[in-house]
Design a protein around this motif. Structure first.
Motif, mmCIF file in Angstrom:
data_model
loop_
_atom_site.group_PDB
_atom_site.id
_atom_site.type_symbol
_atom_site.label_atom_id
_atom_site.label_comp_id
_atom_site.label_asym_id
_atom_site.label_seq_id
_atom_site.Cartn_x
_atom_site.Cartn_y
_atom_site.Cartn_z
ATOM 1 N N ARG A 1 59.601 25.362 14.766
ATOM 2 C CA ARG A 1 60.593 25.281 16.470
ATOM 3 C C ARG A 1 61.124 24.718 16.090
ATOM 4 N NH1 ARG A 1 55.781 23.577 19.964
ATOM 5 N NH2 ARG A 1 57.358 24.187 22.213
ATOM 6 N N ILE A 2 62.907 24.841 16.856
ATOM 7 C CA ILE A 2 63.793 24.461 16.760
ATOM 8 C C ILE A 2 63.988 23.185 17.517
ATOM 9 C CG2 ILE A 2 66.262 24.210 16.981
ATOM 10 C CD1 ILE A 2 65.900 26.476 15.655
ATOM 11 N N LEU A 3 63.977 21.793 18.030
ATOM 12 C CA LEU A 3 64.195 21.287 19.088
ATOM 13 C C LEU A 3 65.202 20.474 19.258
ATOM 14 C CD1 LEU A 3 61.587 18.219 17.445
ATOM 15 C CD2 LEU A 3 61.129 20.129 19.424
ATOM 16 N N THR A 4 65.300 21.147 20.745
ATOM 17 C CA THR A 4 67.059 20.984 20.934
ATOM 18 C C THR A 4 66.573 20.252 22.578
ATOM 19 O OG1 THR A 4 66.005 22.253 23.142
ATOM 20 C CG2 THR A 4 67.255 24.245 21.003
ATOM 21 N N PRO A 5 68.056 19.285 22.643
ATOM 22 C CA PRO A 5 68.100 18.075 22.838
ATOM 23 C C PRO A 5 67.588 18.529 24.507
ATOM 24 C CG PRO A 5 70.007 19.396 22.562
ATOM 25 C CD PRO A 5 69.096 19.695 22.076
ATOM 26 N N TYR B 1 66.886 14.766 32.672
ATOM 27 C CA TYR B 1 68.117 15.560 32.721
ATOM 28 C C TYR B 1 69.104 14.349 32.480
ATOM 29 C CZ TYR B 1 73.134 16.172 34.445
ATOM 30 O OH TYR B 1 74.417 16.813 33.927
ATOM 31 N N GLY B 2 69.125 12.941 32.602
ATOM 32 C CA GLY B 2 69.753 11.222 31.641
ATOM 33 C C GLY B 2 68.937 11.693 30.490
ATOM 34 N N LEU B 3 68.193 12.023 29.992
ATOM 35 C CA LEU B 3 67.702 11.739 28.062
ATOM 36 C C LEU B 3 68.879 13.101 27.875
ATOM 37 C CD1 LEU B 3 64.286 11.316 28.485
ATOM 38 C CD2 LEU B 3 65.931 10.007 27.361
ATOM 39 N N GLU B 4 68.471 14.131 28.267
ATOM 40 C CA GLU B 4 69.226 15.799 27.408
ATOM 41 C C GLU B 4 70.340 15.100 27.594
ATOM 42 O OE1 GLU B 4 69.539 20.715 28.458
ATOM 43 O OE2 GLU B 4 68.262 19.403 29.896
ATOM 44 N N TRP B 5 70.487 14.639 28.772
ATOM 45 C CA TRP B 5 72.850 14.362 28.201
ATOM 46 C C TRP B 5 72.960 13.743 27.680
ATOM 47 C CZ3 TRP B 5 76.956 11.339 29.023
ATOM 48 C CH2 TRP B 5 77.822 11.575 29.356
ATOM 49 N N ILE B 6 72.070 12.293 27.008
ATOM 50 C CA ILE B 6 72.571 11.084 25.979
ATOM 51 C C ILE B 6 72.270 11.928 25.022
ATOM 52 C CG2 ILE B 6 71.603 9.235 25.186
ATOM 53 C CD1 ILE B 6 70.538 8.198 28.264
ATOM 54 N N ILE B 7 71.047 12.921 24.762
ATOM 55 C CA ILE B 7 70.765 12.940 23.267
ATOM 56 C C ILE B 7 71.441 13.877 22.237
ATOM 57 C CG2 ILE B 7 69.067 14.885 22.163
ATOM 58 C CD1 ILE B 7 66.945 13.288 23.952
ATOM 59 N N SER B 8 72.444 15.770 23.665
ATOM 60 C CA SER B 8 72.976 16.907 23.631
ATOM 61 C C SER B 8 74.399 15.631 23.409
ATOM 62 C CB SER B 8 73.328 17.345 24.617
ATOM 63 O OG SER B 8 73.042 17.157 26.246
#
Length: 202
Positions: A2-6, A33-40
């Protein structure tokens, strides 16, 4: 494997936060959403720098990336559906613009055309921003108007910065980044990305 995406990482982290702080359950999607934005964003910065350094365009790439990201923060836009497809497309655009700016003089011959495109870009932003189809329900009409004004202000500020002494050598990087980001708000860009239904709004 499994590939972990943001997106997957942010969902796991958000769920963990809610377990320990159930009072934040109503804000779960905002946290995700905030975490995804930061990680990506961090992942894209690292990958862009790694790709740009061997080509000698690291500074140009960083300026383009930051300019586009700051405007996109308020204006929104369409993404390719797959995260890695979107990342690859963004990387190609950033590195491509960086190479053109650093190693050619073609843009000096088309300065007025670039200015014309910037004028068209701010009109697009005024009409279309913010493009928030995926998360539009998270914002009220008042908040959307605020995002539009912030998009216009950000565009104007970045354009003005392009004339500052230490940034003027990256002027075309900023200009092309603004033009490209405004283009992602258009129906044409939507159609390009929707080929095969491989786009989403963010």
């Amino acid at each position: 494997m499994r590939i972990l995406t943001p997106n997957k990482i942010s969902i796991k982290v958000a769920n963990t936060i809610i377990v320990h702080h159930p009072e934040l359950n109503k804000k779960k999607d905002e946290i995700r959403y905030g975490l995804e934005w930061i990680i990506s964003g961090l992942f894209q910065v690292v990958l862009t720098i790694i790709a740009a350094i061997p080509l000698g365009v690291a500074l140009e790439a960083i300026v383009i990336l930051i300019s586009g990201a700051v405007l996109r923060m308020f204006s929104g836009g369409a993404h390719a559906r797959g995260y890695f497809r979107c990342l690859f497309l963004s990387l190609i655009q950033i590195i491509g613009i960086s190479l053109v700016v650093k190693y050619t003089t073609v843009l000096d011959e088309y300065t007025y055309f670039c200015l014309f495109l910037l004028f068209i870009s701010i009109i697009i932003i005024f009409i279309k921003a913010p493009v928030l189809h995926k998360k539009k329900d998270m914002f009220t009409d008042k908040e959307k108007r605020k995002l539009k004004y912030l998009s216009l202000f950000t565009f104007g500020t970045l354009y003005a910065f392009s004339y500052l002494p230490y940034l003027s050598e990256f002027q075309y990087c900023i200009w092309l980044s603004l033009i490209l980001q405004s283009f992602t708000l258009t129906f044409v860009w939507e159609k390009i990305l929707s080929y095969g239904e491989n786009f989403i709004y963010k």
